[in-house]
Scaffold this active site. Structure first.
Site, PDB file in Angstrom:
ATOM      1  N   HIS A  27      13.086  39.155  40.459  1.00  0.00           N
ATOM      2  CA  HIS A  27      13.408  38.326  39.132  1.00  0.00           C
ATOM      3  C   HIS A  27      12.446  37.125  39.160  1.00  0.00           C
ATOM      4  O   HIS A  27      12.330  36.472  40.496  1.00  0.00           O
ATOM      5  CB  HIS A  27      14.931  37.980  39.276  1.00  0.00           C
ATOM      6  CG  HIS A  27      15.176  37.186  38.156  1.00  0.00           C
ATOM      7  ND1 HIS A  27      15.392  37.762  36.627  1.00  0.00           N
ATOM      8  CD2 HIS A  27      15.384  36.094  37.665  1.00  0.00           C
ATOM      9  CE1 HIS A  27      15.612  37.023  35.641  1.00  0.00           C
ATOM     10  NE2 HIS A  27      15.428  35.689  36.307  1.00  0.00           N
ATOM     11  N   GLY A  45       3.565  47.079  35.139  1.00  0.00           N
ATOM     12  CA  GLY A  45       3.491  47.347  36.667  1.00  0.00           C
ATOM     13  C   GLY A  45       2.568  46.645  37.479  1.00  0.00           C
ATOM     14  O   GLY A  45       2.102  47.278  38.543  1.00  0.00           O
ATOM     15  N   THR A  46       2.424  45.493  37.464  1.00  0.00           N
ATOM     16  CA  THR A  46       1.684  44.587  38.566  1.00  0.00           C
ATOM     17  C   THR A  46       2.441  44.760  39.827  1.00  0.00           C
ATOM     18  O   THR A  46       1.737  44.812  40.773  1.00  0.00           O
ATOM     19  CB  THR A  46       1.238  43.152  37.911  1.00  0.00           C
ATOM     20  OG1 THR A  46       2.606  42.562  37.768  1.00  0.00           O
ATOM     21  CG2 THR A  46       0.368  43.277  36.491  1.00  0.00           C
ATOM     22  N   MET A  66      13.372  46.890  32.558  1.00  0.00           N
ATOM     23  CA  MET A  66      14.133  46.245  31.474  1.00  0.00           C
ATOM     24  C   MET A  66      15.220  46.999  30.838  1.00  0.00           C
ATOM     25  O   MET A  66      15.441  46.974  29.700  1.00  0.00           O
ATOM     26  CB  MET A  66      12.960  45.842  30.368  1.00  0.00           C
ATOM     27  CG  MET A  66      11.926  44.922  30.693  1.00  0.00           C
ATOM     28  SD  MET A  66      12.505  43.629  31.685  1.00  0.00           S
ATOM     29  CE  MET A  66      10.669  42.805  32.101  1.00  0.00           C
ATOM     30  N   ILE A 100      19.606  47.246  31.664  1.00  0.00           N
ATOM     31  CA  ILE A 100      20.722  46.861  32.820  1.00  0.00           C
ATOM     32  C   ILE A 100      21.536  47.945  32.962  1.00  0.00           C
ATOM     33  O   ILE A 100      21.823  49.112  32.267  1.00  0.00           O
ATOM     34  CB  ILE A 100      21.506  45.674  31.823  1.00  0.00           C
ATOM     35  CG1 ILE A 100      20.652  44.771  31.386  1.00  0.00           C
ATOM     36  CG2 ILE A 100      22.669  45.436  32.740  1.00  0.00           C
ATOM     37  CD1 ILE A 100      20.336  43.669  32.277  1.00  0.00           C
ATOM     38  N   LEU A 101      21.486  47.988  34.361  1.00  0.00           N
ATOM     39  CA  LEU A 101      22.169  49.335  35.055  1.00  0.00           C
ATOM     40  C   LEU A 101      23.825  49.184  34.945  1.00  0.00           C
ATOM     41  O   LEU A 101      24.158  47.945  35.396  1.00  0.00           O
ATOM     42  CB  LEU A 101      21.621  49.599  36.158  1.00  0.00           C
ATOM     43  CG  LEU A 101      19.994  50.234  36.226  1.00  0.00           C
ATOM     44  CD1 LEU A 101      19.537  50.033  37.537  1.00  0.00           C
ATOM     45  CD2 LEU A 101      20.018  51.379  35.478  1.00  0.00           C
ATOM     46  N   ASN A 158      15.803  44.272  43.210  1.00  0.00           N
ATOM     47  CA  ASN A 158      15.223  43.791  42.040  1.00  0.00           C
ATOM     48  C   ASN A 158      14.573  42.546  42.367  1.00  0.00           C
ATOM     49  O   ASN A 158      14.698  41.846  43.228  1.00  0.00           O
ATOM     50  CB  ASN A 158      16.248  43.505  40.937  1.00  0.00           C
ATOM     51  CG  ASN A 158      15.676  43.192  39.624  1.00  0.00           C
ATOM     52  OD1 ASN A 158      14.742  43.634  39.096  1.00  0.00           O
ATOM     53  ND2 ASN A 158      16.205  41.785  39.204  1.00  0.00           N
TER      54      ASN A 158
HETATM   55  C1  GAR Z   1       7.884  40.541  36.461  1.00  0.00           C
HETATM   56  O1  GAR Z   1       7.757  39.343  36.329  1.00  0.00           O
HETATM   57  C2  GAR Z   1       9.293  40.841  36.860  1.00  0.00           C
HETATM   58  O2  GAR Z   1       9.842  39.697  37.611  1.00  0.00           O
HETATM   59  C3  GAR Z   1      10.093  40.725  35.655  1.00  0.00           C
HETATM   60  O3  GAR Z   1       9.198  41.439  34.712  1.00  0.00           O
HETATM   61  C4  GAR Z   1       7.844  41.047  34.966  1.00  0.00           C
HETATM   62  C5  GAR Z   1       7.290  42.707  35.115  1.00  0.00           C
HETATM   63  O4  GAR Z   1       5.910  42.634  35.301  1.00  0.00           O
HETATM   64  N1  GAR Z   1      11.336  41.247  35.800  1.00  0.00           N
HETATM   65  C6  GAR Z   1      12.583  40.743  35.062  1.00  0.00           C
HETATM   66  O5  GAR Z   1      12.264  39.673  34.426  1.00  0.00           O
HETATM   67  C7  GAR Z   1      13.721  41.325  35.303  1.00  0.00           C
HETATM   68  N2  GAR Z   1      14.863  40.523  34.999  1.00  0.00           N
HETATM   69  P1  GAR Z   1       5.131  43.837  35.893  1.00  0.00           P
HETATM   70  O6  GAR Z   1       5.593  45.129  34.867  1.00  0.00           O
HETATM   71  O7  GAR Z   1       3.654  43.762  35.793  1.00  0.00           O
HETATM   72  O8  GAR Z   1       5.404  44.033  37.364  1.00  0.00           O
END
Ligand code: GAR
Length: 202
Positions: free
Chosen positions: A112, A14-15, A93, A95-96, A110
Site C-alpha cells: 500500500h 504492474g511496476t 484494485m 477488495i477481497l 499487499n
Molecule cells: C502501487 O502504488 C500500489 O502500492 C498501489 O497501486 C499502485 C500499483 O502500481 N496499490 C494500492 O493503492 C492498493 N490499495 P503498479 O501496477 O505499477 O504496481
C-alpha cells in the site's frame, strides 16, 4: 531446493510485479518463485510483463460473473489449481471478501502506498492515496507491506519505509518517488522474508 509458489494479483501497469520478477532474476528473491499472474483487468500491461518472463497468466473479470462471490471463487480455483502457497496483491484494485482472506489466512500480502494507518482503507488506492497525502500537507509518507485480512489495509504490518515529500510534488511525482524509494524495494524483500518463514513451517 523447495520454493514457495507465488501468485501475483494485478490490475494495471504492474511496476511492482516487475520489481518482483527482477528480484527473482537477481536472486534477491531466492526462496520463492512467481508461478502465476492474475489480472482482473483485460489488457493490463502487467500481463505483458509476466509473459516477458514466461510466467503463466490468467484474466478474471468481475463483470463476467453473476456475483462478486462467483468472481472470487474463480480466483480461488485458479490459485488452488496451481497449488499456490503465497498470494501477493501488487496494485490489485478489488477488495477481497472475508471468505477469500480466510481461505488463504496469513498467506496474502499487499503493498500500500502510504504509511498505514495514514491514508488507507476503503477509497484509498493508487494515485488517490498521494492526492490525499498532499492535500493534508504531511511532510513524510511512504509505503507499507502487510498481511491481508477482511479489514481493508487492516492486517499485520510486515514492513514500512518512509519517503519525504518535496516542494512542488504532484500526486504523480510523489507516486513515482514512493514506488522507487519504497515499494519496489520493500515488496520483494517482504516476499523473501515471508517465503523463508513459510518454508520453515512446512
Ligand atoms: C502501487 O502504488 C500500489 O502500492 C498501489 O497501486 C499502485 C500499483 O502500481 N496499490 C494500492 O493503492 C492498493 N490499495 P503498479 O501496477 O505499477 O504496481
Amino acid at each position: 531446493m523447495k520454493k514457495i509458489k507465488v501468485a501475483v494479483l494485478v490490475s494495471g501497469g504492474g511496476t511492482n510485479l516487475q520489481a518482483i520478477l527482477d528480484a527473482e532474476k537477481d536472486g534477491i528473491i531466492a526462496n520463492a518463485n512467481v508461478d502465476l499472474v492474475i489480472s482482473n483487468k483485460a489488457g493490463a500491461y502487467a500481463l505483458e510483463r509476466a509473459k516477458n518472463y514466461g510466467v503463466a497468466t490468467k484474466t478474471i473479470i468481475k463483470k463476467n460473473f453473476e456475483s462478486a462471490e462467483a468472481f472470487e471463487d474463480a480466483i480461488i480455483d485458479a490459485l488452488k489449481e496451481r497449488n499456490i502457497d503465497l498470494i501477493v496483491l501488487a496494485g490489485f484494485m478489488s477488495i477481497l471478501s472475508k471468505k477469500f482472506t480466510d481461505t488463504f489466512k496469513d498467506r496474502i500480502i499487499n503493498v500500500h502506498p502510504s504509511l498505514i494507518p495514514s491514508f488507507c482503507g476503503d477509497g484509498f488506492y493508487g494515485l488517490k492515496v498521494h492526492e490525499k497525502a498532499l492535500e493534508y500537507g504531511v511532510k513524510v509518507t511512504g509505503a507499507t507491506v502487510h498481511f491481508v485480512n477482511e479489514i481493508t489495509d487492516g492486517g499485520t504490518i510486515i514492513a514500512q519505509k518512509a519517503v519525504e515529500i518535496q516542494l512542488g510534488d504532484t500526486p504523480e511525482i510523489l507516486q513515482k518517488r514512493v514506488m522507487e524509494e519504497a515499494e519496489w524495494i520493500l515488496l520483494p524483500q517482504a516476499i523473501e522474508e515471508v517465503s523463508k518463514d513459510l518454508l520453515l513451517a512446512k
